[in-house]
Design a protein around this motif. Sequence first.
Motif, mmCIF file in Angstrom:
data_model
loop_
_atom_site.group_PDB
_atom_site.id
_atom_site.type_symbol
_atom_site.label_atom_id
_atom_site.label_comp_id
_atom_site.label_asym_id
_atom_site.label_seq_id
_atom_site.Cartn_x
_atom_site.Cartn_y
_atom_site.Cartn_z
ATOM 1 N N SER A 27 0.999 -1.245 -0.302
ATOM 2 C CA SER A 27 -0.252 -0.022 -0.093
ATOM 3 C C SER A 27 0.698 1.697 0.257
ATOM 4 O O SER A 27 0.588 1.997 -0.647
ATOM 5 C CB SER A 27 -0.732 -0.020 1.324
ATOM 6 O OG SER A 27 -1.922 1.494 0.816
ATOM 7 N N HIS A 30 2.372 1.046 -3.267
ATOM 8 C CA HIS A 30 1.646 1.969 -4.132
ATOM 9 C C HIS A 30 1.513 3.541 -4.133
ATOM 10 O O HIS A 30 1.436 4.006 -5.257
ATOM 11 C CB HIS A 30 0.353 1.366 -3.962
ATOM 12 C CG HIS A 30 -0.390 1.480 -5.576
ATOM 13 N ND1 HIS A 30 -0.368 1.006 -6.438
ATOM 14 C CD2 HIS A 30 -2.148 2.131 -5.475
ATOM 15 C CE1 HIS A 30 -1.611 1.372 -7.472
ATOM 16 N NE2 HIS A 30 -2.284 2.160 -6.566
ATOM 17 N N TYR A 85 4.396 -2.191 -11.511
ATOM 18 C CA TYR A 85 3.593 -2.205 -10.238
ATOM 19 C C TYR A 85 2.627 -1.453 -9.780
ATOM 20 O O TYR A 85 2.034 -1.731 -9.532
ATOM 21 C CB TYR A 85 5.455 -1.692 -8.957
ATOM 22 C CG TYR A 85 4.643 -2.005 -7.969
ATOM 23 C CD1 TYR A 85 4.273 -3.016 -7.905
ATOM 24 C CD2 TYR A 85 3.714 -0.659 -7.480
ATOM 25 C CE1 TYR A 85 3.972 -3.304 -5.912
ATOM 26 C CE2 TYR A 85 3.116 -1.144 -5.773
ATOM 27 C CZ TYR A 85 3.790 -2.383 -5.116
ATOM 28 O OH TYR A 85 2.551 -2.443 -3.538
ATOM 29 N N HIS A 86 2.795 -0.176 -10.533
ATOM 30 C CA HIS A 86 1.792 0.652 -10.174
ATOM 31 C C HIS A 86 0.530 0.015 -10.769
ATOM 32 O O HIS A 86 -0.931 0.212 -11.027
ATOM 33 C CB HIS A 86 1.691 2.154 -10.614
ATOM 34 C CG HIS A 86 0.744 3.139 -9.692
ATOM 35 N ND1 HIS A 86 1.066 3.553 -8.207
ATOM 36 C CD2 HIS A 86 0.273 3.713 -10.383
ATOM 37 C CE1 HIS A 86 0.151 4.069 -8.026
ATOM 38 N NE2 HIS A 86 -0.874 4.579 -9.390
ATOM 39 N N ASN A 89 -0.545 -3.622 -9.836
ATOM 40 C CA ASN A 89 -1.889 -3.132 -8.181
ATOM 41 C C ASN A 89 -2.690 -2.080 -8.374
ATOM 42 O O ASN A 89 -3.582 -2.602 -7.006
ATOM 43 C CB ASN A 89 -0.259 -1.550 -7.261
ATOM 44 C CG ASN A 89 -1.232 -2.582 -5.871
ATOM 45 O OD1 ASN A 89 -1.182 -3.889 -5.302
ATOM 46 N ND2 ASN A 89 -0.306 -1.936 -5.220
ATOM 47 N N GLY A 90 -2.855 -1.466 -9.351
ATOM 48 C CA GLY A 90 -3.885 -1.307 -9.463
ATOM 49 C C GLY A 90 -5.288 -1.623 -9.664
ATOM 50 O O GLY A 90 -5.765 -1.633 -9.698
ATOM 51 N N HIS A 93 -6.008 -3.823 -7.134
ATOM 52 C CA HIS A 93 -6.951 -2.604 -6.110
ATOM 53 C C HIS A 93 -8.794 -2.745 -7.552
ATOM 54 O O HIS A 93 -9.248 -2.570 -6.180
ATOM 55 C CB HIS A 93 -6.181 -1.345 -6.058
ATOM 56 C CG HIS A 93 -6.000 -0.647 -5.194
ATOM 57 N ND1 HIS A 93 -6.198 -0.974 -3.672
ATOM 58 C CD2 HIS A 93 -4.057 -1.281 -4.985
ATOM 59 C CE1 HIS A 93 -5.283 -0.693 -2.698
ATOM 60 N NE2 HIS A 93 -4.301 -0.753 -3.303
#
Length: 128
Positions: A27, A30, A85-86, A89-90, A93
């Motif tokens: 978290s 991110h 990564y973003h 990970n998005g 989410h």
Amino acid sequence: RAFLYEVCIPMSPHITIYKWSVPMMMSITHRGTGVGLSGAISAFAVAALVLPENYPYYLDLIHSLSVGPFLIGLAKFGIAFPVSYHTYNGIRHLCWDIGKGFKIPEVYRTGYTVIGLSIVTSIALTFL
């Protein structure tokens, strides 16, 4: 005096009392990659507007530095990893937003999947 008391003593439990976990670190990472990418894109846009020469001039300037393949690869990885990564990970989410993947084993499994995919994608992009 009351103001100093409130500033010096946290009103709620501080982050240092918690045991660090993979979801917690992901978290934080991110959010950090989001801020970093926004800052980098904004800086690049401002530079494109205010610098006197055009893009090919600066690209040739970078090529003339002769920094070597290791540093170029490291720079490519340093750009590719936050983006991949973003992004991954998005997507994770977004799955949470629709109510999927909230069980603790799923949170860890998808977390490790995001980390693995980010590393593999970043390495692949580095070799392009």
